[in-house]
Design an enzyme around this catalytic site. Structure first.
Site, mmCIF file in Angstrom:
data_model
loop_
_atom_site.group_PDB
_atom_site.id
_atom_site.type_symbol
_atom_site.label_atom_id
_atom_site.label_comp_id
_atom_site.label_asym_id
_atom_site.label_seq_id
_atom_site.Cartn_x
_atom_site.Cartn_y
_atom_site.Cartn_z
ATOM 1 N N THR A 10 9.351 -33.066 34.809
ATOM 2 C CA THR A 10 8.497 -32.123 34.112
ATOM 3 C C THR A 10 7.416 -32.939 33.422
ATOM 4 O O THR A 10 7.675 -33.983 32.831
ATOM 5 C CB THR A 10 9.313 -31.179 33.194
ATOM 6 O OG1 THR A 10 8.505 -30.082 32.817
ATOM 7 C CG2 THR A 10 9.836 -31.862 31.965
ATOM 8 N N CYS B 86 7.541 -28.087 23.712
ATOM 9 C CA CYS B 86 8.648 -27.570 24.517
ATOM 10 C C CYS B 86 9.752 -28.638 24.572
ATOM 11 O O CYS B 86 9.513 -29.797 24.243
ATOM 12 C CB CYS B 86 8.190 -27.277 25.936
ATOM 13 S SG CYS B 86 6.898 -26.035 26.045
ATOM 14 N N HIS C 144 12.918 -26.430 31.186
ATOM 15 C CA HIS C 144 11.743 -26.702 30.341
ATOM 16 C C HIS C 144 11.529 -25.453 29.475
ATOM 17 O O HIS C 144 10.881 -24.512 29.892
ATOM 18 C CB HIS C 144 10.549 -26.973 31.261
ATOM 19 C CG HIS C 144 9.261 -27.270 30.544
ATOM 20 N ND1 HIS C 144 8.182 -27.830 31.195
ATOM 21 C CD2 HIS C 144 8.848 -27.077 29.279
ATOM 22 C CE1 HIS C 144 7.183 -27.978 30.338
ATOM 23 N NE2 HIS C 144 7.547 -27.518 29.173
#
Lengths: 160, 202
Positions: free
Chosen positions: A22, A28, A45
Site C-alpha cells: 500500500t 490511515c 488499509h
C-alpha cells in the site's frame, strides 16, 4: 513474484510467494496479518476507527473494526488459521499540525488506537509497529516470511 | 446533501464559484511574483478514494501540501499542493534567490506557507462576498511528503460521510512553466448545501 496493490479503504490477501503493498499511507493505518504456518498474508488499509460512529458504513474495509473482521474472514476462507495470525501495523501519522485540538487532524492516532483495541479483542498479537509521527509511509508485506518493509521520505527505510 | 445527489447545475455553480475564487487567488499570486500566472478552468471532481492520488501523479510522488481549515458558516478546508521542483522554483522567485537550491529550508517553508495563506484568503474572500456567508481561515500548516499521505487527510474527512471524495481543483502555471500547482477547495457536504442555497440554487 505477484505484487498486489491495496488502495485506500480496501483490503486483500495473498499466498506465498507474493507481496501486498500500500502506497503513501498517511493518517490511515495499514494492518498486516500473517499466518506463518500456511504462509498466507492479508493487508487492510483502513481510514476510520469505527463503523459504529457513522451511518454510511457499507464499505467494511474503510473501518478498523469491520476491516479487520473482513480480512480475517477472507484469510480463513483461503486456509489461514485464525489462532495462528499475528499482526504488524503501520501508519496513523498526523500529517498537519495545528495548535487547536482539531479531532479530524488527530484521526491517525485514533485509527491506531481502534486497530489495537480490535486486535486485542480478537486475541491477535501485534508483533511490531511503526505508527504515529508526521510523515507518510509505503509498506510491503511479504507472504514468504511475513516481513513488513516500511519506506518513508526522509525518515528511513526499515523492516519490522 | 450527499455526493451522489449533486446534479449538473449544482456542479456548474460550484465550478463557477471556484472560477471566481481561484481567479482572485491566482491574481494575488501573480502580483506577488510580478509574473504572469495562467490557470485552468476549475474542475469539480468526484473520485473514488483510490483514484485521488492519481490526480497528483501517484501516491508516492513527493509534494508540498499546505492545509488551511475553514470555519464559521462554511466548514471544510483548502489545500494548496505543488510538486517539489515547483516549490523550489517558487521560493527562489519569492526570496530572490539564485541557483538550484535542492532543499526547502525554514525560510522557504515559511514563504510557501505564506503563499498558501494568501491564496486561501483571496479564494475565501470572494467565496464569502458571493454567498454572503461568514468564512474564517485558519493559519496554514505545511507538510512535505508523499501525495497519498497528504491527500489521506481530506479523503478521511469525506470518509465520514461518503465513499467518494468531492473537490474542486484549479491547476495553475507560472508563465515560464517553472511553477505548477493545484489548489483544492474541499467544503464539507453540509456547507455545500449552504453555499448552494445562499445562491438560490437549492
Amino acid at each position: 513474484m505477484e505484487i498486489i496493490k491495496v488502495g485506500m479503504a480496501d483490503l486483500n490477501i495473498i499466498k506465498a510467494p507474493g507481496i501486498l503493498t500500500t502506497l503513501g499511507l498517511g493518517s490511515c493505518v495499514g494492518i498486516a496479518l500473517y499466518d506463518k504456518h500456511n504462509k498466507i498474508a492479508g493487508l487492510a488499509h483502513i481510514m476510520l476507527p469505527s463503523s459504529k460512529e457513522i451511518k454510511n458504513n457499507t464499505n467494511k474495509a474503510k473501518f478498523a473494526d469491520t476491516g479487520i473482521e473482513l480480512l480475517i474472514e477472507k484469510m480463513v476462507k483461503e486456509g489461514a488459521i485464525k489462532e495462528l495470525l499475528t499482526a504488524k501495523i503501520a501508519g496513523g501519522a498526523q500529517m498537519f499540525s495545528f495548535n487547536n485540538n482539531n479531532s479530524i487532524l488527530k484521526i491517525g492516532e485514533r485509527n491506531v488506537q481502534a486497530t489495537k483495541e480490535k486486535l486485542k479483542e480478537l486475541n491477535i498479537k501485534i508483533i511490531s509497529e511503526d505508527t504515529g509521527g508526521n510523515y507518510g509511509r509505503t509498506i510491503e508485506l511479504n507472504a514468504d516470511d511475513g516481513s513488513l518493509l516500511v519506506k518513508t521520505i526522509g525518515h528511513g527505510v526499515k523492516v519490522i | 446533501m450527499d455526493v451522489e445527489n449533486l446534479n449538473n447545475m449544482m456542479i456548474d455553480v460550484l465550478g463557477e464559484i471556484a472560477n471566481i475564487g481561484s481567479g482572485n487567488a491566482i491574481t494575488a499570486l501573480s502580483s506577488m511574483l510580478s509574473k504572469r500566472v495562467d490557470m485552468s478552468v476549475p474542475q469539480v471532481r468526484i473520485l473514488e478514494f483510490n483514484e485521488v492520488a492519481a490526480v497528483l501523479g501517484g501516491e508516492e510522488k513527493l509534494v508540498v501540501g499546505i492545509y488551511l481549515d475553514l470555519g464559521e458558516e462554511v466548514e471544510g478546508n483548502i489545500m494548496f499542493i505543488i510538486d517539489i521542483e515547483s516549490a523550489i522554483n517558487l521560493t527562489n522567485m519569492l526570496l530572490g534567490r539564485k541557483g538550484n537550491g535542492v532543499e526547502l529550508d525554514d525560510m522557504a517553508r515559511s514563504a510557501l506557507s505564506e503563499v498558501g495563506n494568501i491564496l486561501a484568503s483571496s479564494y475565501v474572500n470572494s467565496l464569502s462576498a458571493l454567498t454572503g456567508l461568514k468564512i474564517s481561515v485558519s493559519v496554514p500548516s505545511l507538510a512535505i511528503d508523499m501525495a497519498g499521505a497528504i491527500l489521506s487527510v481530506p479523503a478521511i474527512q469525506f470518509g465520514y460521510i461518503a465513499d467518494q471524495v468531492l473537490f474542486i481543483e484549479t491547476v495553475f502555471e507560472e508563465g515560464n512553466k517553472t511553477v505548477k500547482g493545484n489548489l483544492f477547495l474541499l467544503p464539507d457536504m453540509d456547507s455545500f448545501g449552504k453555499i448552494l442555497s445562499s445562491l438560490g440554487v437549492l
